[in-house]
Design an enzyme around this catalytic site. Structure first.
Site, PDB file in Angstrom:
ATOM      1  N   PHE A 132       0.860  -1.183   0.000  1.00 41.78           N
ATOM      2  CA  PHE A 132       0.000   0.000   0.000  1.00 41.78           C
ATOM      3  C   PHE A 132       0.902   1.241   0.000  1.00 41.78           C
ATOM      4  O   PHE A 132       1.803   1.348   0.837  1.00 41.78           O
ATOM      5  CB  PHE A 132      -0.862  -0.052   1.262  1.00 41.78           C
ATOM      6  CG  PHE A 132      -2.042   0.867   1.250  1.00 41.78           C
ATOM      7  CD1 PHE A 132      -3.105   0.646   0.399  1.00 41.78           C
ATOM      8  CD2 PHE A 132      -2.101   1.947   2.124  1.00 41.78           C
ATOM      9  CE1 PHE A 132      -4.208   1.484   0.411  1.00 41.78           C
ATOM     10  CE2 PHE A 132      -3.205   2.793   2.138  1.00 41.78           C
ATOM     11  CZ  PHE A 132      -4.257   2.562   1.281  1.00 41.78           C
ATOM     12  N   ASP A 211       1.166  -5.374   8.113  1.00 45.08           N
ATOM     13  CA  ASP A 211      -0.035  -4.541   8.000  1.00 45.08           C
ATOM     14  C   ASP A 211      -1.204  -5.480   7.680  1.00 45.08           C
ATOM     15  O   ASP A 211      -1.220  -6.138   6.632  1.00 45.08           O
ATOM     16  CB  ASP A 211       0.157  -3.491   6.894  1.00 45.08           C
ATOM     17  CG  ASP A 211      -0.992  -2.491   6.852  1.00 45.08           C
ATOM     18  OD1 ASP A 211      -2.119  -2.853   7.246  1.00 45.08           O
ATOM     19  OD2 ASP A 211      -0.770  -1.345   6.411  1.00 45.08           O
ATOM     20  N   TYR A 236     -12.010   0.014   9.447  1.00 54.68           N
ATOM     21  CA  TYR A 236     -13.166   0.444   8.638  1.00 54.68           C
ATOM     22  C   TYR A 236     -13.411  -0.447   7.423  1.00 54.68           C
ATOM     23  O   TYR A 236     -14.314  -0.220   6.654  1.00 54.68           O
ATOM     24  CB  TYR A 236     -13.059   1.919   8.222  1.00 54.68           C
ATOM     25  CG  TYR A 236     -11.740   2.337   7.613  1.00 54.68           C
ATOM     26  CD1 TYR A 236     -11.424   2.022   6.298  1.00 54.68           C
ATOM     27  CD2 TYR A 236     -10.820   3.083   8.346  1.00 54.68           C
ATOM     28  CE1 TYR A 236     -10.227   2.419   5.742  1.00 54.68           C
ATOM     29  CE2 TYR A 236      -9.614   3.488   7.804  1.00 54.68           C
ATOM     30  CZ  TYR A 236      -9.325   3.151   6.497  1.00 54.68           C
ATOM     31  OH  TYR A 236      -8.126   3.555   5.948  1.00 54.68           O
ATOM     32  N   LYS A 237     -12.559  -1.474   7.228  1.00 54.78           N
ATOM     33  CA  LYS A 237     -12.758  -2.388   6.097  1.00 54.78           C
ATOM     34  C   LYS A 237     -13.614  -3.572   6.570  1.00 54.78           C
ATOM     35  O   LYS A 237     -14.788  -3.398   6.854  1.00 54.78           O
ATOM     36  CB  LYS A 237     -11.400  -2.794   5.528  1.00 54.78           C
ATOM     37  CG  LYS A 237     -10.707  -1.577   4.883  1.00 54.78           C
ATOM     38  CD  LYS A 237      -9.268  -1.772   4.507  1.00 54.78           C
ATOM     39  CE  LYS A 237      -8.726  -0.467   3.905  1.00 54.78           C
ATOM     40  NZ  LYS A 237      -7.275  -0.431   3.825  1.00 54.78           N
ATOM     41  N   ARG A 390     -11.880  -4.148  -8.492  1.00 51.08           N
ATOM     42  CA  ARG A 390     -11.815  -5.036  -7.322  1.00 51.08           C
ATOM     43  C   ARG A 390     -13.230  -5.357  -6.862  1.00 51.08           C
ATOM     44  O   ARG A 390     -14.070  -4.471  -6.711  1.00 51.08           O
ATOM     45  CB  ARG A 390     -11.096  -4.352  -6.151  1.00 51.08           C
ATOM     46  CG  ARG A 390      -9.624  -4.131  -6.347  1.00 51.08           C
ATOM     47  CD  ARG A 390      -8.942  -3.754  -5.040  1.00 51.08           C
ATOM     48  NE  ARG A 390      -9.687  -2.748  -4.271  1.00 51.08           N
ATOM     49  CZ  ARG A 390      -9.341  -2.315  -3.077  1.00 51.08           C
ATOM     50  NH1 ARG A 390      -8.266  -2.808  -2.475  1.00 51.08           N
ATOM     51  NH2 ARG A 390     -10.047  -1.399  -2.454  1.00 51.08           N
TER      52      ARG A 390
HETATM   53  C1  LIG Z   1      -6.565   0.667   4.055  1.00 54.40           C
HETATM   54  C2  LIG Z   1      -5.116   0.528   4.324  1.00 54.40           C
HETATM   55  C3  LIG Z   1      -4.434   1.474   5.091  1.00 54.40           C
HETATM   56  C4  LIG Z   1      -5.173   2.675   5.595  1.00 54.40           C
HETATM   57  O1  LIG Z   1      -4.353   3.683   6.072  1.00 54.40           O
HETATM   58  P1  LIG Z   1      -4.985   4.921   6.854  1.00 54.40           P
HETATM   59  O2  LIG Z   1      -3.866   5.411   7.644  1.00 54.40           O
HETATM   60  O3  LIG Z   1      -6.152   4.425   7.634  1.00 54.40           O
HETATM   61  O4  LIG Z   1      -5.477   5.899   5.844  1.00 54.40           O
HETATM   62  C5  LIG Z   1      -3.087   1.275   5.351  1.00 54.40           C
HETATM   63  N1  LIG Z   1      -2.447   0.185   4.877  1.00 54.40           N
HETATM   64  C6  LIG Z   1      -3.085  -0.746   4.137  1.00 54.40           C
HETATM   65  C7  LIG Z   1      -2.349  -1.961   3.673  1.00 54.40           C
HETATM   66  C8  LIG Z   1      -4.434  -0.599   3.829  1.00 54.40           C
HETATM   67  O5  LIG Z   1      -5.064  -1.522   3.105  1.00 54.40           O
END
Ligand SMILES: *Cc1c(COP(=O)(O)O)cnc(C)c1O
Length: 425
Positions: A132, A211, A236-237, A390
């Protein structure tokens, strides 16, 4: 898996929904339109009914009626209280997980602490090119903070679907300070072998931070079994915590007092309410807090986590595997002939709970799905540049029928050239 023609039909989808052991959980979520199919729970989970009640309660009773007294009765322990529920989802001890800040900020804090602890001899940080972007930015920023003495090396992917484990391992050496990877990749849903990579990092004396954002609530995670050092993840996912809800972090018990949080806020202090002039870091997981918690965004995470714990991660993962297999079967049958390409691993062991498909007109196709003309079905996937659609399966509320109708709708949009009415990005 069967190749039977009858397997990938609407009747088959309906039958699977009827016999689904998790089917009653769908009614625990808000569905405001019959006409909408939602396959983006991997970006923002649906709203649990109980979260509406919870937020009302926090606003009306805790804030409205009880005012500041609620800090002592309900709020001060919220980070630990919800952290220990998340711990159950990720195979950690109750005092190893805390709800706080955002995923990016948590990664910053833990990666900083790790680099500082490892000292100057170890100058390599290993990640991969499918990670990410925010995670990579955080690591780049840390290299700047530490005076540009570290290098960030990224394992490559041949096909943008998987990263071969040996291509990560070959980058980890005795000068490696930190390995920082996403357990499930946000684009392709590729899932690493957590055990093997963690062991490899440890064999070379490196720390690892996983992560879990695209994994938690969708796949089994067992941080203690794999002896993982540190982890971060968002709520939030698949945890359905609500937009911008607080994230979490995990630090293995024996590392907690060795790793220092770079942000010396009062909640990271051993005695925040003594109002001492000199900072002294808390013992244990509390030292990774920073400041006053946004209570509404913390409280909204709890009902979604409770639902996952009730349903059980094993049943959720089982259904996710079956649903993503069903989706892949439909894609093979109906979409590959129209120029789509599968962009997720076909082996369920190697992927999380979403499926990526690619098409040169992916952007316009998603526009047609989300903004159909007339009163056609609205289908919400998400688009990832340049050409990926996706489709996220959230087993607590996604039905097999949703998957079936979604694929049929994509087929229609391409066959009728409907997408050509939409402008290129
Ligand atoms: C969704 C996601 C984030 C989200 O980062 P925020 O700090 O909440 O904006 C971070 N890393 C990964 C791998 C994600 O999928």
């Amino acid at each position: 898996m069967t190749n039977d023609e009858n397997f990938f039909t609407l009747e088959a989808a309906r039958a699977k929904d009827l016999s689904d052991p998790l089917r009653e959980y769908r009614d625990q979520f808000v569905h405001s339109s019959e006409n909408l199919i939602y396959l983006d729970g991997n970006s923002l989970g649906r709203l649990p009914l109980r979260s509406k009640e919870m937020i009302n309660k926090v606003v009306n009773e805790q804030w409205g009626d009880r005012l500041i007294r609620s800090w002592n009765t309900d709020w001060l322990d919220i980070n630990r209280r919800i952290g220990l529920k998340i711990a159950q989802l990720i195979g950690a001890k109750p005092h190893e997980v805390i709800l706080t800040d955002s995923t990016s900020l948590n990664l910053f804090k833990l990666a900083y602490g790790s680099l500082k602890n490892q000292g100057e001899g170890r100058t390599r940080i290993v990640s991969d090119e499918m990670n990410f972007p925010s995670d990579l930015y955080i690591l780049q920023g840390l290299i700047d903070i530490f005076g540009n003495s570290h290098e960030l090396v990224l394992a490559k992917s041949d096909n943008e679907i998987i990263v071969r484990e040996e291509d990560v391992s070959s980058l980890i050496n005795s000068r490696t300070s930190l390995v920082s990877l996403s357990y499930v990749s946000f684009k392709s849903a590729f899932k690493y072998d957590m055990n093997a990579i963690t062991k490899n990092a440890h064999d070379h004396g490196a720390h690892i931070i996983w992560d879990l954002s695209h994994a938690v609530g969708a796949v089994q995670v067992n941080l203690n079994d794999s002896q993982v050092d540190m982890a971060v993840g968002c709520t939030y996912k698949y945890l359905n915590g609500g937009p911008g809800s607080l994230a979490f972090l995990y630090v293995r018990e024996d590392l907690q007092d060795k790793i220092i949080n770079p942000v010396w806020g009062w909640f990271a202090d051993a005695n925040p309410f003594d109002f001492e002039m000199q900072f002294s870091a808390a013992k244990g997981i509390n030292r990774f807090l920073t400041s006053t918690t946004p209570i509404l965004s913390a409280a909204s995470t709890e009902p979604g986590i409770d639902l996952l714990l009730e349903a059980g991660i094993d049943r959720i993962r089982d259904k996710s595997v079956q649903q993503t297999q069903f989706l892949i079967g439909l894609v093979d049958k109906l979409l590959l002939p129209l120029g789509f390409v599968m962009s997720s691993p076909r082996d369920p062991e190697k992927r999380g709970s979403h499926i990526a498909i690619s098409h040169p007109d992916a952007y316009r196709i998603t526009q047609a799905m989300i903004h159909p003309s007339e009163d056609n079905l609205i289908v919400i996937p998400d688009f990832r540049a340049p050409d990926i659609i996706r489709l996220g399966v959230a087993p607590l509320y996604t039905q097999y029928q949703d998957i079936y109708y979604c694929v049929l709708r994509i087929k229609e949009i391409v066959e009728t050239h409907e997408f050509e009415q939409y402008s290129e990005k």
